[in-house]
Design a protein around this motif. Structure first.
Motif, PDB file in Angstrom:
ATOM      1  N   ALA A  83      27.761 109.934  46.349  1.00 59.64           N
ATOM      2  CA  ALA A  83      28.368 109.742  45.036  1.00 59.64           C
ATOM      3  C   ALA A  83      29.822 110.189  45.118  1.00 59.64           C
ATOM      4  O   ALA A  83      30.113 111.272  45.620  1.00 59.64           O
ATOM      5  N   ARG A  84      30.717 109.350  44.639  1.00 57.53           N
ATOM      6  CA  ARG A  84      32.146 109.649  44.692  1.00 57.53           C
ATOM      7  C   ARG A  84      32.734 109.499  43.298  1.00 57.53           C
ATOM      8  O   ARG A  84      32.545 108.471  42.633  1.00 57.53           O
ATOM      9  N   ARG A  85      33.461 110.507  42.868  1.00 55.54           N
ATOM     10  CA  ARG A  85      34.030 110.506  41.517  1.00 55.54           C
ATOM     11  C   ARG A  85      35.235 109.563  41.448  1.00 55.54           C
ATOM     12  O   ARG A  85      36.068 109.514  42.355  1.00 55.54           O
ATOM     13  N   ILE A  86      35.327 108.825  40.355  1.00 57.29           N
ATOM     14  CA  ILE A  86      36.449 107.932  40.110  1.00 57.29           C
ATOM     15  C   ILE A  86      37.620 108.760  39.587  1.00 57.29           C
ATOM     16  O   ILE A  86      37.446 109.542  38.648  1.00 57.29           O
ATOM     17  N   PRO A  87      38.809 108.628  40.166  1.00 57.56           N
ATOM     18  CA  PRO A  87      39.964 109.378  39.655  1.00 57.56           C
ATOM     19  C   PRO A  87      40.220 109.046  38.186  1.00 57.56           C
ATOM     20  O   PRO A  87      40.069 107.897  37.754  1.00 57.56           O
ATOM     21  N   THR A 105      26.434 105.134  45.975  1.00 55.61           N
ATOM     22  CA  THR A 105      25.946 104.222  47.005  1.00 55.61           C
ATOM     23  C   THR A 105      24.613 104.759  47.504  1.00 55.61           C
ATOM     24  O   THR A 105      24.555 105.805  48.155  1.00 55.61           O
ATOM     25  N   ALA A 106      23.541 104.039  47.154  1.00 55.31           N
ATOM     26  CA  ALA A 106      22.182 104.509  47.471  1.00 55.31           C
ATOM     27  C   ALA A 106      21.307 103.299  47.770  1.00 55.31           C
ATOM     28  O   ALA A 106      20.690 102.724  46.868  1.00 55.31           O
ATOM     29  N   TRP A 109      17.213 102.382  46.566  1.00 56.50           N
ATOM     30  CA  TRP A 109      16.644 102.148  45.244  1.00 56.50           C
ATOM     31  C   TRP A 109      16.352 100.669  44.967  1.00 56.50           C
ATOM     32  O   TRP A 109      15.552 100.356  44.087  1.00 56.50           O
ATOM     33  N   HIS A 110      17.045  99.758  45.674  1.00 54.50           N
ATOM     34  CA  HIS A 110      16.789  98.332  45.466  1.00 54.50           C
ATOM     35  C   HIS A 110      17.131  97.577  46.743  1.00 54.50           C
ATOM     36  O   HIS A 110      18.116  97.893  47.408  1.00 54.50           O
ATOM     37  N   PRO A 111      16.348  96.555  47.097  1.00 52.76           N
ATOM     38  CA  PRO A 111      16.600  95.855  48.361  1.00 52.76           C
ATOM     39  C   PRO A 111      17.807  94.907  48.332  1.00 52.76           C
ATOM     40  O   PRO A 111      18.318  94.531  49.396  1.00 52.76           O
ATOM     41  N   LEU A 112      18.271  94.515  47.138  1.00 51.55           N
ATOM     42  CA  LEU A 112      19.334  93.505  47.059  1.00 51.55           C
ATOM     43  C   LEU A 112      20.706  94.083  46.711  1.00 51.55           C
ATOM     44  O   LEU A 112      21.713  93.411  46.923  1.00 51.55           O
ATOM     45  N   TRP A 113      20.762  95.243  46.168  1.00 55.18           N
ATOM     46  CA  TRP A 113      22.045  95.894  45.898  1.00 55.18           C
ATOM     47  C   TRP A 113      21.905  97.392  46.087  1.00 55.18           C
ATOM     48  O   TRP A 113      20.816  97.955  46.010  1.00 55.18           O
ATOM     49  N   SER A 114      23.017  98.018  46.348  1.00 51.93           N
ATOM     50  CA  SER A 114      22.946  99.433  46.739  1.00 51.93           C
ATOM     51  C   SER A 114      23.930 100.328  45.994  1.00 51.93           C
ATOM     52  O   SER A 114      23.923 101.538  46.216  1.00 51.93           O
ATOM     53  N   GLN A 115      24.760  99.747  45.128  1.00 53.24           N
ATOM     54  CA  GLN A 115      25.774 100.569  44.466  1.00 53.24           C
ATOM     55  C   GLN A 115      25.594 100.555  42.952  1.00 53.24           C
ATOM     56  O   GLN A 115      25.199  99.540  42.356  1.00 53.24           O
ATOM     57  N   GLY A 198      17.379 111.876  45.084  1.00 44.62           N
ATOM     58  CA  GLY A 198      16.087 111.271  44.814  1.00 44.62           C
ATOM     59  C   GLY A 198      15.352 111.810  43.610  1.00 44.62           C
ATOM     60  O   GLY A 198      14.164 111.526  43.431  1.00 44.62           O
ATOM     61  N   VAL A 199      16.025 112.563  42.758  1.00 40.42           N
ATOM     62  CA  VAL A 199      15.375 113.143  41.579  1.00 40.42           C
ATOM     63  C   VAL A 199      15.359 112.157  40.420  1.00 40.42           C
ATOM     64  O   VAL A 199      14.362 112.049  39.689  1.00 40.42           O
TER      65      VAL A 199
END
Length: 235
Positions: A83-87, A105-106, A109-115, A198-199
């Protein structure tokens, strides 16, 4: 010569005045030492109590302001992703009501998208922002999570808002609540951290009601804990 035994003091003994003076001085010295020791013990005990009170007060102040101190890291890494904070400068011009935002970015959680984008906004009237759609009476803030469109990725904190937020619909999480701006920012940080560990599940496609209920419960329990009258007080 005195008839008093040598081991006893009596006025007729030739050494009595001097011995009496020495005895008086000795008694006075003992009294002074005892008094000083008692005072030292009291002072030490009072100092200990004062230090304890100050430590407890400092701890209480630190915990009470934990939600308002901007000391959280801008990048987080967990077993489920990053996880990255947006300025702040990135969304002040395009989203004046936004208080904080994270690019998560994980892939798990889903096979087709990750962000995902996780953000918090104020529901107050903000110049340049459209009127907020308040769905919960008394709500002051909203936390939302959306899946980012993979066709426009990969998304980074510096580019995510360059051409507008490109996300998939419907919105995964949209939870309104009552709190302060600083506590809303801290809540966003805690939720982003929960996702990459993963919580909390940011993807609601499979079981939207159950997943949104979990976010609702987590958010409001966290806020109730921080608003509790005894929160931060030493036991």
């Amino acid at each position: 010569m005195s008839s008093c035994p040598p081991a006893h003091f009596c006025p007729a003994h030739p050494d009595a005045p001097g011995l009496l003076l020495l005895a008086a001085v000795a008694v006075l010295a003992i009294l002074l030492i005892v008094t000083a020791a008692a005072a030292l013990i009291c002072t030490t005990a009072e100092a200990g109590r004062l230090i304890t009170r100050r430590i407890a007060r400092a701890r209480h102040t630190k915990e009470r302001h934990a939600m308002t101190t901007p000391t959280d890291p801008d990048e987080l890494t967990g077993s489920f992703g990053t996880a990255r904070r947006i300025p702040r400068d990135a969304y002040r011009g395009t989203s004046p009501a936004a208080l904080d935002g994270w690019v998560i970015t994980a892939p798990g959680w889903h096979p087709l998208w990750s962000q995902y984008h996780l953000g918090v906004v104020t529901l107050a009237d903000v110049p340049g922002a459209p009127p907020a759609n308040i769905t919960r009476p008394g709500a002051t803030h909203e936390l939302n999570v959306v899946a980012l469109n993979p066709d426009h990725g990969p998304h980074t904190p510096t580019t995510i808002l360059a051409n507008g937020l490109r996300y998939l619909t419907p919105v995964n999480i949209a939870e309104q609540f009552t709190t302060t701006d600083d506590q809303a920012r801290q809540l966003a940080y805690l939720c982003a951290r929960a996702v990459i560990h993963g919580v909390l599940n940011p993807e609601s496609a499979d079981a939207p009601e159950r997943i949104r209920a979990a976010w609702h419960s987590t958010i409001h329990q966290t806020l109730q804990h921080d608003h509790a009258p005894h929160h931060g007080r030493p036991n």
